[in-house]
Design a protein around this motif. Structure first.
Motif, PDB file in Angstrom:
ATOM      1  N   ALA A 256       4.406 -20.377  -2.022  1.00 47.71           N
ATOM      2  CA  ALA A 256       3.486 -20.809  -0.967  1.00 47.71           C
ATOM      3  C   ALA A 256       2.565 -19.677  -0.527  1.00 47.71           C
ATOM      4  CB  ALA A 256       4.278 -21.346   0.218  1.00 47.71           C
ATOM      5  N   ALA A 257       3.112 -18.459  -0.405  1.00 48.60           N
ATOM      6  CA  ALA A 257       2.290 -17.328   0.021  1.00 48.60           C
ATOM      7  C   ALA A 257       1.203 -17.009  -1.000  1.00 48.60           C
ATOM      8  CB  ALA A 257       3.170 -16.110   0.261  1.00 48.60           C
ATOM      9  N   LEU A 258       1.560 -16.996  -2.284  1.00 49.66           N
ATOM     10  CA  LEU A 258       0.569 -16.703  -3.315  1.00 49.66           C
ATOM     11  C   LEU A 258      -0.475 -17.812  -3.399  1.00 49.66           C
ATOM     12  CD1 LEU A 258      -0.505 -14.925  -5.544  1.00 49.66           C
ATOM     13  CD2 LEU A 258       1.135 -15.973  -7.125  1.00 49.66           C
ATOM     14  N   THR A 259      -0.052 -19.045  -3.291  1.00 50.55           N
ATOM     15  CA  THR A 259      -1.000 -20.154  -3.334  1.00 50.55           C
ATOM     16  C   THR A 259      -1.945 -20.101  -2.139  1.00 50.55           C
ATOM     17  OG1 THR A 259       0.595 -21.543  -4.513  1.00 50.55           O
ATOM     18  CG2 THR A 259      -1.225 -22.668  -3.428  1.00 50.55           C
ATOM     19  N   ALA A 260      -1.426 -19.772  -0.970  1.00 51.77           N
ATOM     20  CA  ALA A 260      -2.280 -19.628   0.205  1.00 51.77           C
ATOM     21  C   ALA A 260      -3.311 -18.529  -0.008  1.00 51.77           C
ATOM     22  CB  ALA A 260      -1.437 -19.327   1.438  1.00 51.77           C
ATOM     23  N   GLY A 261      -2.882 -17.427  -0.618  1.00 55.66           N
ATOM     24  CA  GLY A 261      -3.822 -16.354  -0.903  1.00 55.66           C
ATOM     25  C   GLY A 261      -4.923 -16.795  -1.848  1.00 55.66           C
ATOM     26  N   LYS A 262      -4.558 -17.519  -2.896  1.00 57.64           N
ATOM     27  CA  LYS A 262      -5.551 -18.030  -3.832  1.00 57.64           C
ATOM     28  C   LYS A 262      -6.524 -18.980  -3.134  1.00 57.64           C
ATOM     29  CE  LYS A 262      -4.565 -19.473  -7.869  1.00 57.64           C
ATOM     30  NZ  LYS A 262      -3.956 -20.251  -8.975  1.00 57.64           N
ATOM     31  N   TYR A 263      -5.991 -19.795  -2.273  1.00 61.20           N
ATOM     32  CA  TYR A 263      -6.824 -20.766  -1.547  1.00 61.20           C
ATOM     33  C   TYR A 263      -7.816 -20.060  -0.633  1.00 61.20           C
ATOM     34  CZ  TYR A 263      -7.948 -24.742   1.473  1.00 61.20           C
ATOM     35  OH  TYR A 263      -8.602 -25.712   2.186  1.00 61.20           O
ATOM     36  N   LEU A 264      -7.356 -19.047   0.087  1.00 58.16           N
ATOM     37  CA  LEU A 264      -8.236 -18.315   0.990  1.00 58.16           C
ATOM     38  C   LEU A 264      -9.284 -17.507   0.231  1.00 58.16           C
ATOM     39  CD1 LEU A 264      -5.536 -17.020   3.491  1.00 58.16           C
ATOM     40  CD2 LEU A 264      -7.274 -18.741   3.981  1.00 58.16           C
TER      41      LEU A 264
END
Length: 281
Positions: free
Chosen positions: A222-230
């Motif tokens: 979730a943290a890595l995906t959030a980073g990619k999204y941002l």
């Protein structure tokens, strides 16, 4: 595109309701406005020893050939399997020391792991771990105070409210995944500690812990995906205006942005945010 807000409590688990301070990421439903801009990973080129090696142990080849080889090698990496993994109920909470301001150790490990990965994959974004921690604090208080096992899996799955229009301020989001990720038919709801809608998770899903699976419930994923999204859209988190734009993807509210930035700054400095820095969302 429609946006929605999440009230101050979310559903945790498939049958119980526990109060959280987070918000359903409203901007997640508006991904059509963000371009598919995942930056290509830089790949190290390793060559096998051979008779035609030069003095440095590398085969003689032009730079163009090296780049082509690296990109071809990168293209063979299979994308992660997108799913939520069913886990036993008798798991123990991770025994990891908390960080500044009480951030659970397992959550910090996930945020910092995402930072390291994004530095390698998308250095232009400049994503700091504490910004991801700010998102995690507002969205789910870091998986409800770090109630996750050592692998980053919440002891009880984290779900947002059903987006069927019954709650004031929430958009109606019809089912997009046949309940595969959110365990719900008919309508969608946000999933996991970083609160992604299923459709957006499938678009940005990342494997943060290297197990070949992108599980929205897992803190590392979730943290890595959030980073990619941002970071999407070539945004630079070192620039306050671009950072604001990125956070607004989660929730189209400047109060939300203020909360995320306040917590992010606090996790970076160790100084708790003042009440005035945390406007009501």
């Amino acid at each position: 595109m429609g946006r929605h807000r999440k009230p101050s409590s979310v559903n945790i688990g498939r049958s119980s309701v526990i109060a959280l301070s987070g918000l359903v990421p409203a901007g997640i439903v508006t991904v059509a406005g963000a371009s598919d801009l995942d930056t290509a990973e830089q790949a190290a080129i390793q060559q096998s020893p051979g008779d035609d090696q030069d003095a440095l142990g590398l085969r003689s080849q032009s730079l163009d050939e090296a780049v082509a080889h690296a990109m071809a090698k990168q293209g063979t990496v299979a994308p992660p399997v997108v799913k939520s993994v069913a886990l036993p109920a008798n798991r123990e909470v991770a025994n990891m020391p908390a960080g500044q301001l009480g951030v659970p150790g397992v959550a910090i490990a996930a945020y910092q792991n995402a930072e390291r990965t994004l530095i390698a994959e998308n250095p232009d974004c400049g994503m700091p771990w504490y910004l991801l921690a700010g998102i995690g604090r507002v969205e789910s208080t870091h998986a409800f105070g770090g109630k996750a096992d050592a692998e980053g899996n919440p002891l009880t799955p984290v779900y947002g409210p059903v987006l069927d229009g019954s709650l004031w301020g929430n958009n109606v989001i019809h089912d997009s995944d046949d309940g595969e990720l959110d365990g719900l038919a008919g309508y969608d709801r946000a999933v996991g500690p970083m609160q992604f809608l299923p459709e957006t998770w499938k678009r940005y899903a990342a494997d943060g812990n290297g197990d070949g699976i992108a599980d929205p419930q897992n803190l590392y994923d979730a943290a890595l995906t959030a980073g990619k999204y941002l970071c999407a859209g070539n945004l630079n988190m070192r620039n306050t205006a671009q950072q604001t734009r990125a956070i607004l993807r989660y929730n189209n509210s400047m109060a939300y942005v203020a909360n995320v930035m306040a917590w992010a700054n606090s996790y970076n400095t160790g100084v708790a945010p003042k009440p005035a820095e945390l406007p009501r969302i």
